[in-house]
Motif scaffolding. Structure first.
Motif, short mmCIF file in Angstrom:
data_model
loop_
_atom_site.label_atom_id
_atom_site.label_comp_id
_atom_site.label_asym_id
_atom_site.label_seq_id
_atom_site.Cartn_x
_atom_site.Cartn_y
_atom_site.Cartn_z
N TRP A 123 43.00 20.77 -27.85
CA TRP A 123 44.29 21.10 -27.23
C TRP A 123 44.51 22.59 -27.01
CZ3 TRP A 123 47.48 18.08 -24.62
CH2 TRP A 123 47.26 16.70 -24.71
N ARG A 167 45.19 23.54 -23.50
CA ARG A 167 46.36 22.89 -22.89
C ARG A 167 47.65 23.18 -23.66
NH1 ARG A 167 44.32 16.85 -22.66
NH2 ARG A 167 43.22 17.54 -24.55
N GLU A 195 44.38 22.82 -16.00
CA GLU A 195 44.27 22.45 -17.41
C GLU A 195 45.31 23.19 -18.25
OE1 GLU A 195 40.24 22.54 -18.80
OE2 GLU A 195 40.83 22.64 -20.89
N HIS A 233 49.13 22.08 -17.16
CA HIS A 233 49.52 20.68 -16.97
C HIS A 233 50.62 20.22 -17.93
CE1 HIS A 233 48.93 16.56 -18.59
NE2 HIS A 233 49.27 16.27 -17.36
#
Lengths: 347, 261
Positions: A66, A69, B248, B251
């Motif tokens: 993660w 992101r 990425e 998002h």
């Protein structure tokens, strides 16, 4: 690895050495690398420290999943630092294992060959951002519950590594809790994301304490040696009792209809753990077993040329330095270059 | 904390409160901030994939330094998360070099060598130039110490790979060549920073040649910038991989408009 003590250390008589060891352990003295220790004690420590080190480095994967992101720069910084800490914990622990006569390379080879384990919890996937919080709160929370007593482990290098690791783990747990709190108090979608993550991670976290006491293979001897201080079930109960009020503060529920306060015991009762699931994941049938070990192997194999280059370069530097000295004191017996286990050579 | 302690209080945000920059000075902060943010992101992609644990730690460390620089620079312009997560590809002003995919470890080290040398030289110049905006000079004074470590890390690995095995030499040489194309804009003028960019580039080349010489590697030949494909980062012209990086990175944030994290 060699487990037999050198012959000269045997001279006072094995029984006497064993007695001295037992006395030191009973007196809460630390056993240090140069001290005599029973082969089985050494083997138990190697197994446990290796498993712990492997868990740190495999555990980087579900969270690193993660980093790219992370939904805010602050969260990204915290998560990167956390995963970096885990790599650092791996380093301390492999070093602690080295004091017992096994190299990091040997242990990594065993991990990659599936001959040593890592914590099964990391065979579960991180499916949403909230999983990062659930791992911090529950998985790191369970790890701390397990690990704080290890700071008093009878083996000195392991105990000292654990002191440092526990300090950092407490930061990790804090960030996980705080991340979940932000989600729980956020939008409806964020709250649902947090609840879903807790629902998925709760039971696997309880499994982290290992099988019930009556089925735990190594517990009794480890407790006698003061490697382990509390039983699996005792630590599990402690963890549940800690989590229940924290879940309330988070505004999230724990997915166990049988979870309730038992006035008589002064502790929480909780539902039965699905040990069949635990056993399946342990056998390699968890959702991510294959993926985790494949990624680990790939990183290691793809990095082989880098580590070889570092060793070759270090050898060249040594050879040049030797040649510079050797011009005046020509000797033919320079030691062959030895590669460092990690490729990080110092000039 | 030990688990028995009460739940912790939320940690306050760390974004510095500083005077806002406008105009060219804001553009300068954005350009330097975008460089740092995007390279930080690329380096973070290595986490868990590095050739040795020490490198997992080192690359994450450099990534964190750069992320810290980006956050400080963004805070001079506006909200750090709006700037990172809500701008489109054409609004990013980073040089193309930093967005280049990691490739193998040698590609990453080549990118690190080119960039960290340039960043150190530029920050050093910013610190010593009165005409540069004070908050950027303050950032540079702190960041230049980090950058010296990044340069050292890249230099050491360039030496190991260049003067290591035949394979590592070939890979390092290839990495330098692939990244070279995107070095031309490293010293393109940044509005708001009155520096002698041509002189800085000379310093960069001299330092680079010294490292490569010791590493037994040739300086790549061929164009280091091209009006058509390489060198448009400062104008918001990027390379194809950059769109995927942003997709990425942005998002999750964009999927929950207005949410706080």
């Amino acid at each position: 690895m060699t487990t037999a003590p050198p012959a000269d250390q045997r001279s006072p008589g094995l029984a006497e050495l064993e007695r001295a060891f037992d006395t030191a352990v009973a007196a809460e003295e630390r056993i240090e690398p140069r001290d005599w220790m029973p082969d089985a004690y050494r083997a138990t420590l190697v197994r446990q420290i290796a498993q712990h080190a492997h868990s740190e480095i495999i555990g980087m994967q579900p969270e690193a999943n993660w980093i790219t992101r992370a939904p805010s720069l602050r969260r990204k910084a915290i998560l990167t630092a956390k995963v970096q800490d885990e790599a650092g914990h791996g380093l301390y622990l492999y070093s602690a294992a080295e004091t017992l006569g096994v190299s990091r390379d040997e242990l990594l080879d065993k991990l990659h060959a599936g001959r040593q384990r890592y914590s099964s919890i990391f065979n579960y996937p991180t499916l949403t951002w909230a999983d990062v919080g659930a791992i911090g709160w529950l998985v790191d929370g369970a790890a701390i519950t397990n690990q704080v007593p290890l700071c008093r482990c009878s083996y000195g290098p392991y105990a000292r590594a654990m002191v440092r690791i526990c300090k950092e783990e407490s930061f990790h747990q804090r960030q996980g809790y705080e991340l979940l709190l932000a989600l729980s108090r956020g939008t409806e979608a964020q709250h649902a994301m947090a609840q879903d993550a807790v629902d998925r991670w709760w039971w696997p976290s309880l499994m982290m304490f290992g099988p019930p006491d009556d089925r735990s293979a190594h517990s009794a001897q480890s407790m006698e040696w003061k490697i382990k201080r509390h039983s699996n079930d005792e630590l599990r109960q402690r963890f549940v009792d800690i989590c229940v009020p924290q879940a309330e503060s988070l505004g999230l529920s724990l997915p166990d209809p049988e979870l309730r306060w038992n006035e008589e015991r002064g502790r929480h009762d909780f539902g039965a753990i699905d040990w069949e699931e635990f056993s399946q994941v342990l056998k390699g049938n968890g959702p991510c077993n294959e993926q985790r070990i494949t990624q680990r192997r790939r990183a290691h194999e793809e990095g082989a040329w880098v580590r070889e280059a570092a060793s070759a370069h270090a050898a060249k530097r040594r050879a040049r330095a030797t040649a510079a000295i050797g011009d005046t004191t020509a000797t033919g017996d320079t030691a062959p270059p030895t590669a460092t286990p990690n490729g990080a050579t110092t000039p | 904390m030990t688990p028995a302690e009460p739940p912790p209080a939320p940690v306050a945000g760390t974004t510095a409160v500083a005077p806002r920059l406008v105009g060219d000075e804001a553009t300068a902060a954005l350009m330097l901030g975008d460089d740092a943010l995007i390279l930080s992101h690329r380096l973070a992609e290595w986490t868990g994939h590095a050739p040795a644990l020490e490198e997992d730690v080192a690359l994450a460390n450099i990534s964190l330094d750069l992320l810290g620089q980006a956050r400080t620079l963004f805070s001079l312009v506006g909200d750090e998360d709006e700037l990172a997560y809500l701008r489109g590809e054409r609004d990013f002003r980073n040089v193309q070099l930093v967005e280049q995919p990691n490739g193998d470890f040698a590609h990453t080290i080549a990118r690190q060598l080119y960039f960290s040398l340039a960043q150190e030289i530029r920050y050093t110049a910013v610190v010593g130039t009165d005409g540069c905006p004070t908050p950027i000079r303050e950032l540079a004074a702190k960041a230049v110490k980090e950058t010296a470590y990044h340069r050292d890390h890249a230099t050491e690995w360039t030496l190991r790979l260049g003067d290591g095995t035949d394979e590592s030499h070939a890979r390092m040489r290839r990495g330098l060549e692939v990244m070279w194309r995107h070095t031309g804009e490293l010293f393109a003028a940044v509005p708001g920073l009155p520096l002698d960019d041509a002189a800085l580039r000379e310093n960069w080349l001299t330092a680079l040649e010294a490292v490569l010489g010791e590493a037994t590697l040739p300086l790549p030949q061929g164009p280091d910038a091209d009006a058509w494909t390489a060198g448009g980062g400062r104008e918001g012209i990027h390379t194809e991989p950059f769109g995927f990086l942003l997709a990425e990175m942005q998002h999750l944030h964009r999927s929950h408009p207005g949410a706080t994290w």
